[in-house]
Design a protein around this motif. Structure first.
Motif, mmCIF file in Angstrom:
data_model
loop_
_atom_site.group_PDB
_atom_site.id
_atom_site.type_symbol
_atom_site.label_atom_id
_atom_site.label_comp_id
_atom_site.label_asym_id
_atom_site.label_seq_id
_atom_site.Cartn_x
_atom_site.Cartn_y
_atom_site.Cartn_z
ATOM 1 N N GLY A 19 0.797 -1.212 0.000
ATOM 2 C CA GLY A 19 0.000 0.000 0.000
ATOM 3 C C GLY A 19 0.834 1.267 0.000
ATOM 4 O O GLY A 19 0.403 2.308 0.476
ATOM 5 N N PRO A 21 2.720 4.392 -1.934
ATOM 6 C CA PRO A 21 2.700 5.112 -3.209
ATOM 7 C C PRO A 21 3.964 4.803 -4.008
ATOM 8 O O PRO A 21 5.064 4.786 -3.454
ATOM 9 C CB PRO A 21 2.677 6.587 -2.798
ATOM 10 N N THR A 78 0.620 2.586 -8.256
ATOM 11 C CA THR A 78 -0.298 2.137 -7.206
ATOM 12 C C THR A 78 -1.390 3.187 -7.048
ATOM 13 O O THR A 78 -1.192 4.364 -7.376
ATOM 14 C CB THR A 78 0.422 1.936 -5.851
ATOM 15 N N LYS A 79 -2.529 2.781 -6.512
ATOM 16 C CA LYS A 79 -3.643 3.722 -6.349
ATOM 17 C C LYS A 79 -3.284 4.851 -5.388
ATOM 18 O O LYS A 79 -3.784 5.962 -5.511
ATOM 19 C CB LYS A 79 -4.908 3.000 -5.907
ATOM 20 N N GLU A 80 -2.364 4.606 -4.463
ATOM 21 C CA GLU A 80 -1.930 5.628 -3.523
ATOM 22 C C GLU A 80 -1.112 6.734 -4.202
ATOM 23 O O GLU A 80 -0.929 7.816 -3.644
ATOM 24 C CB GLU A 80 -1.108 5.001 -2.389
ATOM 25 N N SER A 81 -0.644 6.476 -5.400
ATOM 26 C CA SER A 81 0.184 7.442 -6.132
ATOM 27 C C SER A 81 -0.563 8.718 -6.491
ATOM 28 O O SER A 81 0.063 9.749 -6.734
ATOM 29 C CB SER A 81 0.734 6.811 -7.412
ATOM 30 N N PHE A 83 -1.973 10.633 -4.608
ATOM 31 C CA PHE A 83 -1.718 11.604 -3.554
ATOM 32 C C PHE A 83 -0.309 12.180 -3.627
ATOM 33 O O PHE A 83 0.112 12.917 -2.752
ATOM 34 C CB PHE A 83 -1.952 10.977 -2.176
ATOM 35 N N CYS A 84 0.430 11.836 -4.662
ATOM 36 C CA CYS A 84 1.810 12.314 -4.809
ATOM 37 C C CYS A 84 1.847 13.504 -5.755
ATOM 38 O O CYS A 84 1.215 13.500 -6.805
ATOM 39 C CB CYS A 84 2.705 11.193 -5.334
ATOM 40 N N CYS A 131 4.796 12.852 -1.408
ATOM 41 C CA CYS A 131 3.392 12.475 -1.277
ATOM 42 C C CYS A 131 2.799 13.063 -0.008
ATOM 43 O O CYS A 131 3.479 13.230 0.993
ATOM 44 C CB CYS A 131 3.243 10.955 -1.223
ATOM 45 N N TYR A 133 -1.357 13.232 1.995
ATOM 46 C CA TYR A 133 -2.729 12.768 1.959
ATOM 47 C C TYR A 133 -3.633 13.916 2.376
ATOM 48 O O TYR A 133 -3.740 14.210 3.557
ATOM 49 C CB TYR A 133 -2.906 11.543 2.854
#
Length: 160
Positions: A19, A21, A78-81, A83-84, A131, A133
């Motif tokens: 999980g 980024p 990744t889906k968290e990317s 937020f970068c 990154c 959030y």
């Protein structure tokens, strides 16, 4: 130094499962391109690696005499990317000191950076994602208080 696509794929799988980024990043070297414009065509050479927000990744600077320009291409991995905001680039092996360049990410799945002049010294170039959030502060992560407004000054010290 060129990293095989198998190693890049394995690294992407590992960070996706954690999980974290991550972007699959290409460090591109060009004989010629229009400075400030998106780099187009096929670069003279490229090095592929995985950049994350928690690691410092490096590769060597191509010192071929015909290289006059550089660019970077990022694939959100990744889906968290999402937020970068971008990728920091250092002209050293350990992401230390002030960065030499910042490649902004636009939220698009693939971002081709602009053509840059030859600004890197021989040796290494290293990378790390920037990154954050949005809307998540220390208080909302269990640091205490009723949210990010008010409370102790430390409640908002998350760096985001």
């Amino acid at each position: 130094m060129r990293i095989s696509t198998t190693l890049v794929s394995a690294a992407l799988l590992a960070v996706a499962q954690a999980g974290v980024p991550a972007v699959s990043l290409e460090f591109q070297s060009w004989e010629s391109c229009d400075i400030g414009a998106p780099a187009r065509g096929e670069p003279k050479s490229k090095a592929s690696l995985v950049a994350t927000s928690v690691t410092c990744e490096k590769t060597t600077v191509n010192r071929d005499w015909s290289i006059d320009h550089y660019s970077f291409k990022a694939y959100l991995a990744t889906k968290e990317s999402v937020f970068c905001s971008g990728v920091h680039v250092w002209n050293n092996a350990d992401c230390s000191g002030d960065d030499d360049y910042f490649m902004p990410l636009t939220g698009e799945p693939v971002v081709q950076g602009v053509c840059l002049p030859e600004f890197l010294d021989p040796g290494f170039v290293s990378f790390k994602l920037e990154c954050g959030y949005p809307g998540i502060h220390g208080a909302e992560l269990g640091a205490g208080g009723e949210g990010s407004e008010g409370g102790d000054a430390d409640d908002n010290d998350s760096g985001f």
